[in-house]
Design a protein around this motif. Structure first.
Motif, PDB file in Angstrom:
ATOM      1  N   LEU A 195       0.821  -1.213   0.000  1.00 28.93           N
ATOM      2  CA  LEU A 195       0.000   0.000   0.000  1.00 28.93           C
ATOM      3  C   LEU A 195       0.854   1.263   0.000  1.00 28.93           C
ATOM      4  N   ARG A 227      -4.902  -1.710  -7.810  1.00 24.12           N
ATOM      5  CA  ARG A 227      -5.363  -3.043  -7.429  1.00 24.12           C
ATOM      6  C   ARG A 227      -4.494  -3.691  -6.353  1.00 24.12           C
ATOM      7  N   ARG A 275      -3.089  -4.806  -2.903  1.00 23.46           N
ATOM      8  CA  ARG A 275      -3.729  -4.977  -1.608  1.00 23.46           C
ATOM      9  C   ARG A 275      -2.752  -5.654  -0.638  1.00 23.46           C
ATOM     10  N   THR A 276      -2.994  -5.448   0.661  1.00 26.32           N
ATOM     11  CA  THR A 276      -2.108  -6.030   1.671  1.00 26.32           C
ATOM     12  C   THR A 276      -2.321  -7.528   1.834  1.00 26.32           C
ATOM     13  N   TYR A 277      -3.501  -8.042   1.493  1.00 26.44           N
ATOM     14  CA  TYR A 277      -3.777  -9.461   1.713  1.00 26.44           C
ATOM     15  C   TYR A 277      -3.266 -10.339   0.567  1.00 26.44           C
TER      16      TYR A 277
END
Length: 579
Positions: free
Chosen positions: A46, A202, A204-206
């Protein structure tokens, strides 16, 4: 003068899913530059997403004045039509005016029918522009793609805005990546399109994210994701002004800057207040920095005279008030404000450039450089580099400094002196000369939390060609003459004044600055007009002008904003000749 910037990308930059739980980001590099690559697994996607988003916001920004289209000024158009009607009735009589009105109505009907017949063509043209020119080729509207440098400790991105008044440098520490990333040190350009910017949102941390700066760009292709993979070639005329922009940024960093350390919330409050107040409808439209030693700093937003108080104290030696313009350009970093842990503001003086070094958590630094005002861009005439011109050095000394810097990639002045065998002053002169010809750069963000730390210089080749003894000799010859016409004229007049013996030093006082001995010198200079002027310069051991003033008309009208006059340059040159 201009050279040709040539780029060949074997693939396009892009982002896509490498697997169901992993993303892959690939920034395609210019194949016509030295082999340079970097690839590793991101710990915090991020932060990099937001930082690259801010870099893109700078690249596409254009805050030059744009007059409103005539169609937007409905009241004015209606008034103008009424004036035309009244004029015709007055000179032609009612009968002729009626005939003119009839013909005007007929012409309007014909225009309406023509637009109806061309409606399909206009729609197709708009669709083509949106899909081809805007989404895929918009990067060709930029002067150049961002310059990317892979170093042992970081990957950095540098770029200018479309209006060339804003400079940005994003530094990403390699500590932000897990393990030992694959890498090859060097400098190149990347394919940085609008489409890539949209795809980066697009991240994302996950998801595990693999980040790469490499020739193949995003090489993992899956259905409905990624990029086209088409080859891309560019040839753009590269004016000298582009190189001059990097020179002016470096020259500004070398000046005696006023430094103010702020917390992230302080800059957040400033930008939020600017957004709330909106655009001023009258002048002046400046940010007035009011700084008193030992007291919290504050800014006053003109013309509202609205004050924003900071939470940190100013630690400078004396009270100062500095006014800066072009504040709307701070909007380009809005998305970084929630991430900031601190910011250092460097002010060169009233009407002169300002630099904001934003710390975005461990390992990420974003440097924003704003020229004095929007229309006075970084790539204009050679102004501030006249203030920072170092002592002359030989081609051998320059080559020695370049070789050492290329080997180590980042060095401070004592380290460069030890590696080259030159004394510190000569080493500093050599590295500043390398910055002036685009072969090195100063890293203001390297000061970090240590306010006593010295400047770090980094190897960074703006040009694809090698730097050898022949290039070093050209650089030392070119270093004696400023690139801009106005700056060059002032320098030549100054040399003529010195040669004619029309310079006299009245007083010379040593001043200690950061452990170095500098000099405040006042003198008497007789100009080409036969009049005597009293310049005053604050100069360091390398001959860089830290402060100056003069009794001439040029200084009274422009102060520091247009660079030094020929009288200041003549006094500086005379002092260097005597030392």
């Amino acid at each position: 003068m201009s050279t040709t910037y040539a780029a060949k990308f074997e693939a396009r930059s892009g982002i896509g899913r490498a697997s169901s739980t992993a993303m892959s980001v690939g920034l395609a590099t210019n194949q016509l530059r030295e082999p340079t690559f970097f690839e590793g697994e991101l710990r915090d996607p991020l932060r990099l997403r937001e930082a690259l988003g801010a870099l893109h916001a700078v690249v596409v920004s254009d805050f030059r004045f744009k007059p409103k289209p005539l169609a937007d000024r409905a009241e004015f158009v209606a008034w103008l039509a009424g004036q035309d009607k009244a004029f015709l009735e007055n000179i032609n009589g009612a009968g002729k005016a009626a005939r003119v009105a009839e013909l005007t109505e007929s012409l309007a009907q014909l225009d309406l029918k023509r637009n109806e017949r061309r409606a399909a063509f206009i729609t197709a043209k708009a669709r083509y522009f949106n899909e081809v020119a805007w989404r895929n080729s918009y990067e060709l509207w930029y002067l150049l793609d961002p310059v990317v440098t892979v170093a042992p400790d970081e990957v950095s991105f540098e770029a200018f805005s479309r209006d060339e008044s804003t400079y940005a440098r994003l530094s990403v520490s390699q500590d932000l990546f897990d393990g030992s990333p694959d890498r090859q040190f060097g400098t190149t350009n990347i394919d940085f399109s609008v489409k890539l910017h949209e795809q980066l949102q697009r991240l994302r941390t996950y998801r595990t994210t693999r980040f790469g700066v490499k020739p193949s760009g995003f090489s993992v292709q899956t259905t409905g994701a990624g990029i086209d993979g088409d080859h891309l070639e560019k040839k753009i005329d590269l004016p000298d002004s582009w190189v001059n922009g990097f020179l002016q940024v470096h020259a500004t960093m070398s000046l005696g800057l006023t430094r103010l350390r702020l917390r992230g919330i302080d800059l957040f409050n400033l930008v939020r207040t600017l957004r709330r107040l909106g655009r001023a409808r009258k002048s002046p439209r400046a940010i007035r920095w009011e700084l008193t030693p030992g007291q919290p700093g504050r800014v006053v937003l003109e013309p509202w005279e609205h004050a924003v108080e900071f939470s940190t104290r100013y630690h400078g030696p004396e009270p100062t008030t500095i006014r800066t313009w072009g504040r709307d350009r701070l909007r380009t970093i809005e998305r970084l404000l929630p991430m900031m842990t601190g910011v250092d503001v460097f002010l060169a003086g009233t009407g002169m450039p300002s630099l904001y070094v934003l710390r975005l958590g461990p390992g990420v630094t974003f440097t924003l450089g704003l020229s004095g005002w929007t229309d006075n861009d970084w790539t204009g005439d050679d102004q501030f580099s006249l203030l920072a011109r170092p002592k002359d050095c030989t081609a051998t000394e320059l080559m020695s400094a370049y070789t050492a810097l290329r080997e180590h990639r980042r060095m401070d002045e004592p380290g460069l002196s030890a590696a080259t065998g030159l004394d510190v002053h000569k080493a500093r002169a050599a590295v500043n000369a390398l910055c002036a010809v685009g072969r090195a750069t100063a890293d203001l963000g390297s000061i970090g939390n240590d306010e006593s730390a010295g400047m770090i210089y980094r190897h960074r080749d703006l040009f694809a060609g090698p730097f050898d003894e022949k290039a070093a000799r050209r650089a030392t010859d070119a270093g004696a003459t400023p690139k801009g016409k106005i700056g060059g004229d002032r320098q030549r007049i100054a040399e003529q004044i010195v040669a004619a013996g029309n310079v006299r030093i009245i007083a010379k006082r040593p001043v200690q600055v950061g452990g170095d001995t500098t000099w405040k010198i006042s003198g008497n200079v007789r100009g080409p007009d036969g009049r005597s002027y009293r310049p005053l310069v604050h100069i360091n051991a390398e001959g860089k002008v830290l402060e100056f003033s003069c009794t001439c008309r040029h200084f009274k009208e422009h102060r520091l904003t247009q660079g030094p006059c020929e009288h200041v340059l003549a006094l500086r040159q005379y002092h260097l000749n005597q030392s």
